[in-house]
Design an enzyme around this catalytic site. Sequence first.
Site, mmCIF file in Angstrom:
data_model
loop_
_atom_site.group_PDB
_atom_site.id
_atom_site.type_symbol
_atom_site.label_atom_id
_atom_site.label_comp_id
_atom_site.label_asym_id
_atom_site.label_seq_id
_atom_site.Cartn_x
_atom_site.Cartn_y
_atom_site.Cartn_z
ATOM 1 N N PHE A 140 0.860 -1.182 0.000
ATOM 2 C CA PHE A 140 0.000 0.000 0.000
ATOM 3 C C PHE A 140 0.895 1.230 0.000
ATOM 4 C CE2 PHE A 140 -2.238 3.623 1.602
ATOM 5 C CZ PHE A 140 -3.422 3.569 0.899
ATOM 6 N N ASP A 225 9.367 2.985 1.967
ATOM 7 C CA ASP A 225 8.167 3.750 2.301
ATOM 8 C C ASP A 225 7.917 3.594 3.794
ATOM 9 O OD1 ASP A 225 5.668 4.755 2.806
ATOM 10 O OD2 ASP A 225 4.722 3.915 1.016
ATOM 11 N N LYS A 254 2.516 11.093 7.179
ATOM 12 C CA LYS A 254 1.696 10.846 8.368
ATOM 13 C C LYS A 254 2.204 11.570 9.624
ATOM 14 C CE LYS A 254 -1.026 7.074 6.712
ATOM 15 N NZ LYS A 254 -0.687 6.023 5.776
HETATM 16 C C1 LIG Z 1 -0.877 6.091 4.311
HETATM 17 C C2 LIG Z 1 0.227 5.584 3.469
HETATM 18 C C3 LIG Z 1 0.564 6.193 2.253
HETATM 19 C C4 LIG Z 1 -0.250 7.320 1.659
HETATM 20 O O1 LIG Z 1 -0.303 8.441 2.468
HETATM 21 P P1 LIG Z 1 -1.437 9.553 2.223
HETATM 22 O O2 LIG Z 1 -1.039 10.692 3.112
HETATM 23 O O3 LIG Z 1 -2.751 8.948 2.622
HETATM 24 O O4 LIG Z 1 -1.402 9.902 0.782
HETATM 25 C C5 LIG Z 1 1.656 5.704 1.571
HETATM 26 N N1 LIG Z 1 2.381 4.676 2.040
HETATM 27 C C6 LIG Z 1 2.080 4.062 3.202
HETATM 28 C C7 LIG Z 1 2.938 2.928 3.682
HETATM 29 C C8 LIG Z 1 0.991 4.475 3.950
HETATM 30 O O5 LIG Z 1 0.660 3.844 5.077
#
Ligand SMILES: *Cc1c(COP(=O)(O)O)cnc(C)c1O
Length: 399
Positions: A140, A225, A254
């Site tokens: 994700f 990520d 985040k």
């Molecule tokens: C939440 C998330 C994203 C996307 O972040 P947004 O601020 O919602 O665009 C990307 N990678 C990971 C691992 C995430 O948990």
Amino acid sequence: MSAVETRPADAGRLAHNYHPLPVRVACGEGAWVTDVDGRRYLDLLAAYSAVNFGHGNPRLIAAAKAQLDRVTLVSRAFENDRLEPFAAALADLAGKDMVLPMNTGAEAVESGIKVARAWGYRVKGVPDGRATIVVASGNFHGRTTTIVSFSDDPQARDGFGPFTPGFRTVPYGSAEALEAAIDETTVAVLLEPVQGEAGIIVPPEDYLPAVRRICDDNRVLMIADEIQSGLGRTGATFACDRAGVVPDLYLLGKALGGGIVPVSAVVGDADVLGVLRPGEHGSTFGGNPLAAAVGLEVVEMLRSGEPQARALALGEVLERRLRPLIGHGVTAVRVRGLWAGVDIDPEVGTARQVCERMMAAGVLAKDTHGQTVRFAPPIVIEEADLHHALDVFEASLRA
Ligand SMILES: *Cc1c(COP(=O)(O)O)cnc(C)c1O
């Protein structure tokens, strides 16, 4: 009852892209939120780890308020006095040279992809337009059209094509499959060091070190990520730290915004991030003074190591309480720091049903992928409150 009927009546004006628990939050403090009727709930989701430091964190609110009275947005057309200090502090925290500030996580991922491709063409010498990036099954990385192009979740993809080419998917956790997918067009491997949305999937211990070695051997960038796993959640600054691995690029988001404003970033060394030239990439809001002031305070808090240590210690409590539930309404438990994925025995119900029972008892958690409940409370949660939340969870398995 249908999904629509369980929504508050006036939610009909919202696009139906979420299916929230029917609780309407009015305010929050620390690990607690209060709804419009004055009922208090423990928050075990922390906005998918965007609220790692708690609701209304006094230090972060003070930093934001002070900046609100100075200046909030000038765009990158001019410099602002908060951005350089933020970039320097974040780069130091990550042990890297440079920061590319953006807003949302998806933008950080998109930016990382652009940087990796430009590096591939300009530095590695990949023929123009041929760059490939290796990604993992179950990933994700966000919701943009390019990012959903390399998702294997039908809910995220179906109906949104045509898709962006240039990605190869390999099974998460298999270094052999990853190595086999790399060829001379490969510019990067993009991975979550722990897969969050997939249900807190912790890869085999030797996986991330093997990925690092394979990337080095093949002159491929390793992009981590850490948007959900980073900034304290796993009991370390980065989940990669727990595997003893340093990626070429960190993607952050985040918690970087302290639960106040969206702040994201790509962090890396000058030989990679330095490929971007003026005018090639940008964002109207990226690096704005308010975001930079809050982000700087987040970095200052992490510099002490205190949130990381607290997540590690509370994570041990979490693991000690959850493990014995296997075979008693729970089929599997995965824990990394203060972060757990718990698979619910279908005999007990769906994860959604368990979350609804917990909500009725004053604890908010969120299901992911049908049978998994995710626990990611704010790191500031009191140990007694964590125990209370776990008591409620146990009771909800018996209901
Ligand atoms: C939440 C998330 C994203 C996307 O972040 P947004 O601020 O919602 O665009 C990307 N990678 C990971 C691992 C995430 O948990």
